[in-house]
Each structure stands twice: as C-alpha cells, then as structure tokens.
Scaffold this active site. Structure first.
Site, PDB file in Angstrom:
ATOM      1  N   ASP A 169     -23.884 -11.420   1.781  1.00  0.00           N
ATOM      2  CA  ASP A 169     -23.185 -11.131   0.522  1.00  0.00           C
ATOM      3  C   ASP A 169     -21.752 -11.678   0.486  1.00  0.00           C
ATOM      4  O   ASP A 169     -21.047 -11.480  -0.499  1.00  0.00           O
ATOM      5  CB  ASP A 169     -23.186  -9.625   0.236  1.00  0.00           C
ATOM      6  N   TYR A 279     -14.755 -15.926   6.757  1.00  0.00           N
ATOM      7  CA  TYR A 279     -15.025 -15.770   8.190  1.00  0.00           C
ATOM      8  C   TYR A 279     -14.507 -16.942   9.017  1.00  0.00           C
ATOM      9  O   TYR A 279     -14.361 -16.825  10.239  1.00  0.00           O
ATOM     10  CB  TYR A 279     -16.523 -15.559   8.439  1.00  0.00           C
TER      11      TYR A 279
HETATM   12  P1  NAD Z   1     -25.139   1.652   9.273  1.00  0.00           P
HETATM   13  O1  NAD Z   1     -24.953   1.917  10.732  1.00  0.00           O
HETATM   14  O2  NAD Z   1     -24.549   2.581   8.281  1.00  0.00           O
HETATM   15  O3  NAD Z   1     -26.701   1.587   8.985  1.00  0.00           O
HETATM   16  C1  NAD Z   1     -27.611   0.939   9.775  1.00  0.00           C
HETATM   17  C2  NAD Z   1     -28.833   1.816  10.016  1.00  0.00           C
HETATM   18  O4  NAD Z   1     -29.765   1.044  10.804  1.00  0.00           O
HETATM   19  C3  NAD Z   1     -28.567   3.110  10.790  1.00  0.00           C
HETATM   20  O5  NAD Z   1     -28.994   4.220  10.046  1.00  0.00           O
HETATM   21  C4  NAD Z   1     -29.380   2.927  12.066  1.00  0.00           C
HETATM   22  O6  NAD Z   1     -29.946   4.125  12.556  1.00  0.00           O
HETATM   23  C5  NAD Z   1     -30.449   1.950  11.622  1.00  0.00           C
HETATM   24  N1  NAD Z   1     -31.126   1.259  12.706  1.00  0.00           N
HETATM   25  C6  NAD Z   1     -30.610   0.810  13.865  1.00  0.00           C
HETATM   26  N2  NAD Z   1     -31.563   0.235  14.603  1.00  0.00           N
HETATM   27  C7  NAD Z   1     -32.716   0.312  13.896  1.00  0.00           C
HETATM   28  C8  NAD Z   1     -34.056  -0.108  14.139  1.00  0.00           C
HETATM   29  N3  NAD Z   1     -34.396  -0.734  15.266  1.00  0.00           N
HETATM   30  N4  NAD Z   1     -34.999   0.137  13.190  1.00  0.00           N
HETATM   31  C9  NAD Z   1     -34.670   0.779  12.047  1.00  0.00           C
HETATM   32  N5  NAD Z   1     -33.413   1.190  11.763  1.00  0.00           N
HETATM   33  C10 NAD Z   1     -32.449   0.960  12.677  1.00  0.00           C
HETATM   34  O7  NAD Z   1     -24.624   0.163   9.034  1.00  0.00           O
HETATM   35  P2  NAD Z   1     -24.074  -0.555   7.714  1.00  0.00           P
HETATM   36  O8  NAD Z   1     -22.635  -0.811   7.857  1.00  0.00           O
HETATM   37  O9  NAD Z   1     -24.543   0.163   6.523  1.00  0.00           O
HETATM   38  O10 NAD Z   1     -24.788  -1.965   7.811  1.00  0.00           O
HETATM   39  C11 NAD Z   1     -26.185  -2.126   7.850  1.00  0.00           C
HETATM   40  C12 NAD Z   1     -26.532  -3.549   8.221  1.00  0.00           C
HETATM   41  O11 NAD Z   1     -26.274  -4.418   7.152  1.00  0.00           O
HETATM   42  C13 NAD Z   1     -25.729  -4.118   9.400  1.00  0.00           C
HETATM   43  O12 NAD Z   1     -26.560  -4.982  10.164  1.00  0.00           O
HETATM   44  C14 NAD Z   1     -24.662  -4.919   8.737  1.00  0.00           C
HETATM   45  O13 NAD Z   1     -24.136  -5.892   9.584  1.00  0.00           O
HETATM   46  C15 NAD Z   1     -25.479  -5.501   7.615  1.00  0.00           C
HETATM   47  N6  NAD Z   1     -24.735  -6.057   6.492  1.00  0.00           N
HETATM   48  C16 NAD Z   1     -24.983  -7.355   6.226  1.00  0.00           C
HETATM   49  C17 NAD Z   1     -24.380  -7.956   5.166  1.00  0.00           C
HETATM   50  C18 NAD Z   1     -24.640  -9.415   4.965  1.00  0.00           C
HETATM   51  O14 NAD Z   1     -23.930 -10.051   4.240  1.00  0.00           O
HETATM   52  N7  NAD Z   1     -25.653 -10.012   5.615  1.00  0.00           N
HETATM   53  C19 NAD Z   1     -23.526  -7.233   4.344  1.00  0.00           C
HETATM   54  C20 NAD Z   1     -23.283  -5.885   4.630  1.00  0.00           C
HETATM   55  C21 NAD Z   1     -23.922  -5.299   5.712  1.00  0.00           C
HETATM   56  C1  G6P Z   2     -19.368  -8.981   4.488  1.00  0.00           C
HETATM   57  C2  G6P Z   2     -20.311  -9.810   5.287  1.00  0.00           C
HETATM   58  C3  G6P Z   2     -21.263  -8.915   6.018  1.00  0.00           C
HETATM   59  C4  G6P Z   2     -20.537  -7.921   6.879  1.00  0.00           C
HETATM   60  C5  G6P Z   2     -19.553  -7.153   6.027  1.00  0.00           C
HETATM   61  C6  G6P Z   2     -18.652  -6.289   6.879  1.00  0.00           C
HETATM   62  O1  G6P Z   2     -20.031  -8.332   3.460  1.00  0.00           O
HETATM   63  O2  G6P Z   2     -21.039 -10.696   4.496  1.00  0.00           O
HETATM   64  O3  G6P Z   2     -22.141  -9.702   6.767  1.00  0.00           O
HETATM   65  O4  G6P Z   2     -21.444  -7.004   7.432  1.00  0.00           O
HETATM   66  O5  G6P Z   2     -18.729  -8.020   5.311  1.00  0.00           O
HETATM   67  O6  G6P Z   2     -17.978  -5.410   6.050  1.00  0.00           O
HETATM   68  P1  G6P Z   2     -17.351  -4.060   6.615  1.00  0.00           P
HETATM   69  O7  G6P Z   2     -16.820  -3.385   5.405  1.00  0.00           O
HETATM   70  O8  G6P Z   2     -18.492  -3.328   7.286  1.00  0.00           O
HETATM   71  O9  G6P Z   2     -16.315  -4.489   7.587  1.00  0.00           O
HETATM   72 MN    MN Z   3     -22.655 -11.566   5.769  1.00  0.00          MN
END
Ligand code: NAD
Ligand code: G6P
Ligand code: MN
Length: 456
Positions: A169, A279
């Site tokens: 995102d 980044y």
């Molecule tokens: P969070 O810790 O609040 O939530 C993650 C959840 O995943 C937790 O509830 C945890 O128990 C669960 N989990 C861990 N291992 C697991 C498994 N093997 N199977 C099922 N569930 C499992 O984290 P968050 O800050 O809400 O972020 C969630 C994910 O989204 C992270 O990987 C974060 O990096 C990613 N993210 C990616 C983007 C992007 O741009 N690609 C943007 C925002 C967040």
């Molecule tokens: C952006 C990136 C994600 C990352 C997030 C971290 O959205 O695209 O990949 O997980 O920033 O944000 P945070 O608020 O968790 O530092």
């Molecule tokens: Mn990302």
C-alpha cells in the site's frame, strides 16, 4: 462468495472488512472468515468486525471466526493474507538489533527485513498449500504480509504457478500524500508509472487528468523542503507526536514517519528526475537514519503504543459499555486497495494496479525471474504486466544489489545455509562490512530461535 482473512487478529482487519463489505455487491460477497493462530487477539478483533458488518453497515454478510484450517479455507474465493509472524515483539527485535550495531533498524528494509523474511517464508508457503487444498480451484490469494519482496521471491521459487498476487500500500499512500499536497480531491484521476522491487522503486511519471504533474510536485517539494501538504505542517510538534490523532492525516505521516517525507526532499534535491518510494530513504541515507533513530524506542514501540493499543482498548471499552469509537480503527486506502483488486479479478475489469510479479522481460535490463513491482492491468486471469524500457544504471545497480541480497536470503533459508544468509546480510546496502553483517546475523539467530530454520 467467501473471503478468508489470514491474520484475522491484525490491526488492519477492521479497515479491510469495512472496505470489502462496502463492495459486497460487486463481489457477490456472502461470508467473511477470520483465521489466526492467536485466539485471544482474533476473538477481540472479531467483536469489532461483527459490529462493522451488523451495526455499522447493516449487512447480512455471515462472519466466521475460526482457528481451524479447513473451516477457514473451505470453498473460499479469496484469501487476504496479512500475517505478522512473531508479532510486534519480533518487529521490535528486527528494528533494535541492527541499531545496536549501528545499522538501519527497519521492519522491511536492511537486516530487520531480512530477519522478518526468514520468519515468514514457510508460514506463507503453508497458506498457499492450505488454500490449494481447501479453497475454490480458481481462488486468489492477495498478500500484504511483509516483507512482501522476500515473500514473493520465496513463493515464486517454492510454489511457481500459485494463485497469489503480492501487493503493497505504500505507492498509493504516497499518491494520497501527493494528491493532498497538490490540492487534488479526485485522486482516482491520477495515473502513474513506476518500477522497482517492493519498498524499492521509483515513480517516473504522475499524471492528473492527462497532465504530467511531476515537475510541479518537484517544485513543491523543493519549496517546502518536505513532501507533506501544508495543512499537515502547521503544527510540526503535533505532526511528529506519536499520539497525533488528527484524522485528516493518514497514518503514514505520524511519529517517525516524518523523517521519510523529509527524506523525499533530500533525495530529490540530488536526483530530481524521479519520485522515490519513501523506503529508499533507508538505503540512500542509512547513516542519517541511524543518527536520528532512538535505539530504545523504534517504530514498533510507536505502533504498540498507538494503533495496537487504541484498537484493543477501544474493543474493551465497547465490551464494557456498548459504545464504539470508530477512530480506534483505520479505514481507507489500505483496505480499499486490496478490495478493489479483488473486484478487478472477480469482474475482469482490466483496471490498472501496481503489483509485485515476475518480470518476464517487462523491464529488459532486469533478470527475467526478478519479482518486480510494476503497473499491470488486472483481469480474471491475473496481472497483464505493462512492458517498460530499460531502466537507468543508477536504479538498475541499486536494484541488482537488493535483488541478489533477497535471492540469497531465500536460497539460504530454504537450504539452511549460514553462508548464504551471511552473504545476503553482507550484500545489503545498509550494512557497512562483512564483520558487522556477521555480528547482526548471530544476534538475530538467537532472537529468532523459535521461528527460523536452523542454519548450518
Ligand atoms: P498485527 O500483529 O496486528 O497482525 C498480524 C496477525 O497475524 C496477528 O494477529 C498474528 O497472530 C497473526 N499471525 C502471525 N502468524 C500467523 C500465522 N502463521 N498464521 C495466521 N496468522 C498469523 O500486524 P499488523 O501491523 O496489523 O500487520 C499485519 C501484516 O500486514 C504484517 O505482515 C504487515 O507487515 C503487513 N502490512 C503490509 C502492508 C503492505 O503494504 N504490504 C501494509 C500494512 C501492513
Ligand atoms: C507501509 C508499507 C507497509 C508497512 C507499513 C508500516 O504501509 O507499505 O508494507 O507494513 O507501512 O506501517 P506502520 O504504521 O506499521 O509502521
Ligand atoms: Mn508495503
């Protein structure tokens, strides 16, 4: 039509559910399933999701909250993955261990991202296998789980042909900020060109209603010495405050995020032709980012003290009083992006998205098998990537270093090879020497003993 959210206890689940439920007719959505391995966390988030579906949006979408793999995936059309393997406690380690050795401490960049990747590769492969076993044969997995670059390379290598699209995102969050800075309200009229790896790319063109606005944006950044809208900058102290609750500002501008928007100016001052992904600051200004980091209080702490705390406190308050405060969860671009992608796949719209996908010649001077982040048209068979020209030497050189670092990491993780993983850490641009790489890796092996494969 069933959507399964893996990582149902994520802080992003309520926002994603809201976005997807708002598109229920385009998707024909009848059921949302939450799946997580942390019961306590997911049960709480499930309470809020139920409120969103029943009270807020008044839908009859069925909600299933489960910890059983078969129940989670059975007949699902879409799997939205957003796991954080090791949760925030391990994010804190990813960020703090490198800082102790004078290197960038970031969850997806540098050694922190490599450590997070080593934890996530095999759980992600399990998601692919579980979906292949139980979900509909034509299901799609849309993956947000980080570090998306490493995860996508591992999926390409271990499960070629899997029905997975990795997404991020950040580029759209940057476009949100660009639109606000340029006074553009209808951001859907913005079209951009972009290339790179995940969290490692450049915008080469940003057009609004057919007009190229990159020069205007560059002037804006040079004048303001930061890429943030005027309105956000009025009160810099509030802007940098961790507890900044001004809802007009998106979460990417809170707390220490401030530095990357400042960094956009620093980078463009020297290299004005493209707008870098935020980044890239961690690679191009490693020294400066270490200098203003607090090794005892990193972004993981900021998130635990705000986004995570606000959400779970808000749910506890709702359970105690029956009153809900919607500001405890974020709804917006993050959920809209993954939901719109599902709509495009489902309805074969050929809408344009940035996706992380195998290069296959789209950028001629990058390897055929590189997992690149590029624009593509999305139809029912997946991304149709838009071919680009050769990229300049500077960007190509940086990408090759990062790409080979990530490929070595994935190979090392699969083979259990200490030497390959050490090569990956040594090759990363944020690490000054082989000795420092080894010191960080050895500390990380101890911290990740419950998650990493054994390295020999
Ligand atoms: P969070 O810790 O609040 O939530 C993650 C959840 O995943 C937790 O509830 C945890 O128990 C669960 N989990 C861990 N291992 C697991 C498994 N093997 N199977 C099922 N569930 C499992 O984290 P968050 O800050 O809400 O972020 C969630 C994910 O989204 C992270 O990987 C974060 O990096 C990613 N993210 C990616 C983007 C992007 O741009 N690609 C943007 C925002 C967040
Ligand atoms: C952006 C990136 C994600 C990352 C997030 C971290 O959205 O695209 O990949 O997980 O920033 O944000 P945070 O608020 O968790 O530092
Ligand atoms: Mn990302």
């Amino acid at each position: 039509m069933i959507i399964t959210i893996v990582g149902g206890g994520s802080t992003f689940t309520p926002g994603i559910v809201k976005s997807v439920a708002l598109r229920r007719e385009e998707l024909g959505l009848t059921e949302i399933r939450l799946f997580d391995i942390d019961k306590e966390r997911q049960d709480k988030v499930g309470v809020l999701v139920k409120w969103i579906l029943e009270n807020d949006l008044k839908t009859d979408i069925k909600l299933t909250v489960t910890y059983d793999v078969e129940e989670a995936y059975k007949d699902a059309s879409f799997v939205f993955a957003q796991m954080r393997v090791g949760k925030y406690a391990m994010r804190e380690q990813d960020e703090k261990i490198p800082l102790r050795h004078g290197c960038v401490g970031q969850e997806t960049c540098g050694c922190g991202g490599l450590a997070y990747g080593m934890r996530t590769i095999f759980p992600m492969i399990k998601v692919i296998d579980d979906a292949a076993k139980y979900a509909k044969p034509d299901h799609w997995i849309l993956n947000y789980s980080n570090p998306a670059s490493v995860v996508s390379e591992a999926c390409r290598k271990l499960r070629p042909g899997a029905r997975i699209i990795n997404i991020c995102d950040m580029p759209i969050a940057i476009i949100d900020v660009v639109a606000a800075a340029m006074g553009i309200k209808d951001k859907e009229n913005i079209v951009y060109d972009y290339y790179g790896l995940n969290h490692f790319g450049w915008f080469t063109s940003i057009q609004y209603k057919g007009e190229e606005i990159l020069p205007k944006l560059r002037d804006y950044i040079m004048e303001h010495e930061i890429l943030l809208p005027d309105a956000y900058l009025k009160d810099k102290k509030a802007l940098m405050s961790n507890n900044n609750t001004n809802t007009e500002q998106n979460r990417h501008t809170k707390g220490s995020w401030y530095y990357v928007w400042k960094g956009e100016y620093e980078i463009m001052k020297n290299f004005p032709e493209t707008l870098p992904n935020t980044y890239l600051n961690y690679y191009l200004q490693c020294k400066e980012f270490v200098e203003h980091s607090d090794p005892n209080h990193t972004r993981a702490n900021e998130v635990m003290e705000t986004r995570e705390k606000n959400l779970f406190d808000g749910i506890d308050r709702y359970l105690a009083t029956g009153e809900i405060d919607e500001s405890v969860f974020y709804a917006g671009s993050h959920g809209d992006w993954i939901s719109d992608l599902a709509v495009a796949l489902m309805n074969d719209t050929k809408a344009r998205f940035l996706v992380i996908t195998e290069n296959r010649g789209a950028i001629p001077n990058l390897p055929y098998d590189a997992m690149v982040e590029v624009p593509a048209y999305i139809g029912k068979n997946g991304p149709e990537v838009i071919a680009q020209d050769n990229i300049p030497l500077f960007q190509q050189g940086m990408i090759m270093q990062q790409l080979n670092c990530e490929k070595l990491l994935v190979e090392g993780c699969i083979e259990g090879s200490y030497e390959k993983v050490l090569k990956a850490f040594t090759l990363n641009k944020t690490v000054p020497s082989m000795k420092v790489a080894k010191e960080i890796l050895d500390d990380m092996i101890v911290a990740n003993k419950d998650y990493w494969p054994e390295l020999k």
